[in-house]
Scaffold this motif. Structure first.
Motif, PDB file in Angstrom:
ATOM      1  N   ARG A  50       1.046 -12.696  -2.022  1.00  0.00           N
ATOM      2  CA  ARG A  50       1.800 -12.504  -3.459  1.00  0.00           C
ATOM      3  C   ARG A  50       0.983 -11.682  -4.450  1.00  0.00           C
ATOM      4  O   ARG A  50       1.510 -10.817  -5.142  1.00  0.00           O
ATOM      5  CB  ARG A  50       2.308 -13.687  -4.080  1.00  0.00           C
ATOM      6  CG  ARG A  50       3.034 -13.795  -5.294  1.00  0.00           C
ATOM      7  CD  ARG A  50       4.365 -13.143  -5.141  1.00  0.00           C
ATOM      8  NE  ARG A  50       5.076 -13.169  -6.485  1.00  0.00           N
ATOM      9  CZ  ARG A  50       5.898 -12.206  -6.803  1.00  0.00           C
ATOM     10  NH1 ARG A  50       5.981 -11.188  -5.801  1.00  0.00           N
ATOM     11  NH2 ARG A  50       6.304 -12.071  -7.880  1.00  0.00           N
ATOM     12  N   ALA A  51      -0.332 -11.777  -4.239  1.00  0.00           N
ATOM     13  CA  ALA A  51      -1.075 -11.177  -5.404  1.00  0.00           C
ATOM     14  C   ALA A  51      -1.216  -9.519  -4.677  1.00  0.00           C
ATOM     15  O   ALA A  51      -1.007  -8.696  -5.758  1.00  0.00           O
ATOM     16  CB  ALA A  51      -2.611 -11.573  -4.971  1.00  0.00           C
ATOM     17  N   MET A  52      -1.082  -9.368  -3.625  1.00  0.00           N
ATOM     18  CA  MET A  52      -0.988  -7.927  -2.659  1.00  0.00           C
ATOM     19  C   MET A  52       0.402  -7.378  -3.306  1.00  0.00           C
ATOM     20  O   MET A  52       0.529  -6.281  -3.592  1.00  0.00           O
ATOM     21  CB  MET A  52      -1.312  -8.053  -1.344  1.00  0.00           C
ATOM     22  CG  MET A  52      -2.494  -8.443  -1.045  1.00  0.00           C
ATOM     23  SD  MET A  52      -2.641  -8.652   0.839  1.00  0.00           S
ATOM     24  CE  MET A  52      -2.574  -6.936   1.228  1.00  0.00           C
ATOM     25  N   GLU A  53       1.320  -8.145  -3.224  1.00  0.00           N
ATOM     26  CA  GLU A  53       2.688  -7.836  -3.464  1.00  0.00           C
ATOM     27  C   GLU A  53       2.919  -7.308  -5.009  1.00  0.00           C
ATOM     28  O   GLU A  53       3.292  -6.247  -5.234  1.00  0.00           O
ATOM     29  CB  GLU A  53       3.494  -8.951  -3.196  1.00  0.00           C
ATOM     30  CG  GLU A  53       4.996  -8.306  -2.971  1.00  0.00           C
ATOM     31  CD  GLU A  53       5.896  -9.553  -2.767  1.00  0.00           C
ATOM     32  OE1 GLU A  53       5.861 -10.861  -3.308  1.00  0.00           O
ATOM     33  OE2 GLU A  53       6.793  -9.889  -1.813  1.00  0.00           O
ATOM     34  N   ASN A  89      -2.534   4.899  -3.817  1.00  0.00           N
ATOM     35  CA  ASN A  89      -2.861   3.518  -3.816  1.00  0.00           C
ATOM     36  C   ASN A  89      -1.699   2.769  -3.575  1.00  0.00           C
ATOM     37  O   ASN A  89      -1.684   1.662  -2.897  1.00  0.00           O
ATOM     38  CB  ASN A  89      -3.599   3.091  -5.144  1.00  0.00           C
ATOM     39  CG  ASN A  89      -4.940   3.571  -5.466  1.00  0.00           C
ATOM     40  OD1 ASN A  89      -5.612   3.608  -4.452  1.00  0.00           O
ATOM     41  ND2 ASN A  89      -5.156   3.993  -6.599  1.00  0.00           N
ATOM     42  N   TRP A  90      -0.456   2.892  -3.821  1.00  0.00           N
ATOM     43  CA  TRP A  90       0.717   2.316  -3.671  1.00  0.00           C
ATOM     44  C   TRP A  90       0.888   2.273  -2.036  1.00  0.00           C
ATOM     45  O   TRP A  90       1.385   1.142  -1.383  1.00  0.00           O
ATOM     46  CB  TRP A  90       1.960   2.645  -4.429  1.00  0.00           C
ATOM     47  CG  TRP A  90       3.127   2.057  -4.066  1.00  0.00           C
ATOM     48  CD1 TRP A  90       3.620   0.823  -4.334  1.00  0.00           C
ATOM     49  CD2 TRP A  90       4.199   2.753  -3.143  1.00  0.00           C
ATOM     50  NE1 TRP A  90       4.860   0.807  -3.695  1.00  0.00           N
ATOM     51  CE2 TRP A  90       5.072   1.718  -3.025  1.00  0.00           C
ATOM     52  CE3 TRP A  90       4.357   3.863  -2.377  1.00  0.00           C
ATOM     53  CZ2 TRP A  90       6.296   2.175  -2.195  1.00  0.00           C
ATOM     54  CZ3 TRP A  90       5.246   4.088  -1.500  1.00  0.00           C
ATOM     55  CH2 TRP A  90       6.195   3.288  -1.267  1.00  0.00           C
ATOM     56  N   ALA A  91       0.803   3.280  -1.561  1.00  0.00           N
ATOM     57  CA  ALA A  91       1.010   3.741   0.018  1.00  0.00           C
ATOM     58  C   ALA A  91       0.132   2.882   0.759  1.00  0.00           C
ATOM     59  O   ALA A  91       0.349   2.551   1.771  1.00  0.00           O
ATOM     60  CB  ALA A  91       1.325   5.091   0.075  1.00  0.00           C
ATOM     61  N   ALA A 119       2.752  -2.813  -9.391  1.00  0.00           N
ATOM     62  CA  ALA A 119       2.097  -2.425 -10.173  1.00  0.00           C
ATOM     63  C   ALA A 119       1.742  -0.811 -10.237  1.00  0.00           C
ATOM     64  O   ALA A 119       1.613  -0.073 -11.139  1.00  0.00           O
ATOM     65  CB  ALA A 119       0.858  -3.192 -10.842  1.00  0.00           C
ATOM     66  N   TRP A 120       1.129  -0.479  -9.038  1.00  0.00           N
ATOM     67  CA  TRP A 120       0.840   0.910  -8.718  1.00  0.00           C
ATOM     68  C   TRP A 120       2.006   1.781  -8.579  1.00  0.00           C
ATOM     69  O   TRP A 120       1.984   2.750  -9.157  1.00  0.00           O
ATOM     70  CB  TRP A 120       0.271   0.960  -7.458  1.00  0.00           C
ATOM     71  CG  TRP A 120      -1.428   0.314  -7.211  1.00  0.00           C
ATOM     72  CD1 TRP A 120      -1.743  -0.424  -6.736  1.00  0.00           C
ATOM     73  CD2 TRP A 120      -2.356   1.132  -8.005  1.00  0.00           C
ATOM     74  NE1 TRP A 120      -3.377  -0.517  -7.117  1.00  0.00           N
ATOM     75  CE2 TRP A 120      -3.560   0.525  -7.711  1.00  0.00           C
ATOM     76  CE3 TRP A 120      -2.375   2.339  -8.884  1.00  0.00           C
ATOM     77  CZ2 TRP A 120      -4.686   0.807  -8.280  1.00  0.00           C
ATOM     78  CZ3 TRP A 120      -3.556   2.450  -9.643  1.00  0.00           C
ATOM     79  CH2 TRP A 120      -4.745   1.954  -9.109  1.00  0.00           C
ATOM     80  N   LEU A 121       3.282   1.429  -8.282  1.00  0.00           N
ATOM     81  CA  LEU A 121       4.362   1.793  -8.163  1.00  0.00           C
ATOM     82  C   LEU A 121       4.911   2.118  -9.599  1.00  0.00           C
ATOM     83  O   LEU A 121       5.480   3.120  -9.893  1.00  0.00           O
ATOM     84  CB  LEU A 121       5.559   1.193  -7.254  1.00  0.00           C
ATOM     85  CG  LEU A 121       6.890   1.859  -7.290  1.00  0.00           C
ATOM     86  CD1 LEU A 121       6.705   3.254  -6.442  1.00  0.00           C
ATOM     87  CD2 LEU A 121       7.991   0.969  -6.470  1.00  0.00           C
ATOM     88  N   ARG A 122       5.061   1.149 -10.320  1.00  0.00           N
ATOM     89  CA  ARG A 122       5.337   1.396 -11.718  1.00  0.00           C
ATOM     90  C   ARG A 122       4.388   2.371 -12.629  1.00  0.00           C
ATOM     91  O   ARG A 122       5.027   3.224 -13.077  1.00  0.00           O
ATOM     92  CB  ARG A 122       4.998  -0.042 -12.513  1.00  0.00           C
ATOM     93  CG  ARG A 122       5.609  -0.164 -13.976  1.00  0.00           C
ATOM     94  CD  ARG A 122       5.389  -1.373 -14.894  1.00  0.00           C
ATOM     95  NE  ARG A 122       3.905  -1.510 -14.830  1.00  0.00           N
ATOM     96  CZ  ARG A 122       3.545  -2.570 -14.276  1.00  0.00           C
ATOM     97  NH1 ARG A 122       4.009  -3.547 -13.553  1.00  0.00           N
ATOM     98  NH2 ARG A 122       2.026  -2.750 -14.247  1.00  0.00           N
TER      99      ARG A 122
END
Length: 181
Positions: free
Chosen positions: A142-145, A92-94, A150-153
Motif C-alpha cells: 500500500r505504501a508503494m501504491e 520514478n513512476w515507471a 504521488a509520482w504520477l500526480r
C-alpha cells in the motif's frame, strides 16, 4: 524618411528604407555615405521629428527593448526545467512495481478464509476482539501504491505547468514581435 548624418561634414542626408545597404552622395560635400541596413536605419531620427523628440523616444524605449526577449528566454528555460522534472517523475513512476493491489490482497484473504474451518474462524474472531484490527504500520504494497500515485500526480502537475510556461512564452514572443512591427 530618415536623417543620416554624413561622417565627413555632419550634414544630414534624407534616406528612405529602400536605400538601406546602398551608398549615396552627401548633398553638402558630395562624399559617399554608406546607408546602414534597415534595422540600424530605423534607429535614426526621422525627417518629421526633431532631434530632441527622437532622443526622448529612444531614452524611453531603451530600458524596455530587451524585456520581452529576457522574459521569453526565462519562460523558455522555466518550461524546459518543468518538462525535465516531469520526465524525472515519470521515470520514478515507471520504475515502481507494486507486487499487489488492495483488491488483490482482499482476494487473497477471501481465498484463504474459504479453506479455514469454523473453529479457526472463531479463534480468529476472538483474537480480533481481544487485540483489535489496528495495524502497527501500513502494508508495504500500500505504501508503494501511494508512492506510485504521488509520482504520477507530480508528473501531471509538472507537465501541465510546462505547457502553461510554453504558452506564456509564445504569448510574450508574439507580443514583442507585434510591438517591433
Amino acid at each position: 524618411m530618415y536623417l543620416l548624418p554624413c561622417p565627413h561634414c555632419d550634414h544630414s542626408a534624407t534616406v528612405g528604407p529602400a536605400q538601406a545597404g546602398d551608398q549615396i552622395p552627401c548633398p553638402q560635400c558630395g562624399q559617399s555615405i554608406a546607408v546602414p541596413k534597415l534595422g540600424e536605419l530605423r534607429q535614426l531620427p526621422t525627417a518629421e521629428t526633431s532631434d530632441s523628440d527622437q532622443k526622448e523616444r529612444d531614452a524611453g524605449s531603451a530600458g524596455h527593448a530587451n524585456r520581452p526577449t529576457v522574459l521569453f528566454t526565462a519562460l523558455g528555460l522555466l518550461a524546459a526545467g518543468l518538462f525535465l522534472a516531469a520526465a524525472f517523475c515519470a521515470v520514478n513512476w515507471a520504475t515502481i512495481s507494486v507486487p499487489t493491489t488492495t483488491e488483490g490482497h482482499i482476494a487473497q484473504f477471501e481465498e484463504a478464509y474459504q479453506e479455514v474451518n469454523s473453529a479457526q474462524m472463531i479463534r480468529e474472531w476472538e483474537e480480533i476482539n481481544r487485540n483489535g484490527v489496528d495495524l502497527p504500520a501500513m502494508y508495504k504494497y500500500r505504501a508503494m501504491e501511494l508512492d506510485k500515485q504521488a509520482w504520477l500526480r507530480n508528473t501531471s502537475l509538472f507537465f501541465v505547468a510546462g505547457i502553461v510556461a510554453v504558452m506564456a512564452a509564445v504569448f510574450v514572443g508574439r507580443g514583442s514581435r507585434s510591438a517591433d512591427a
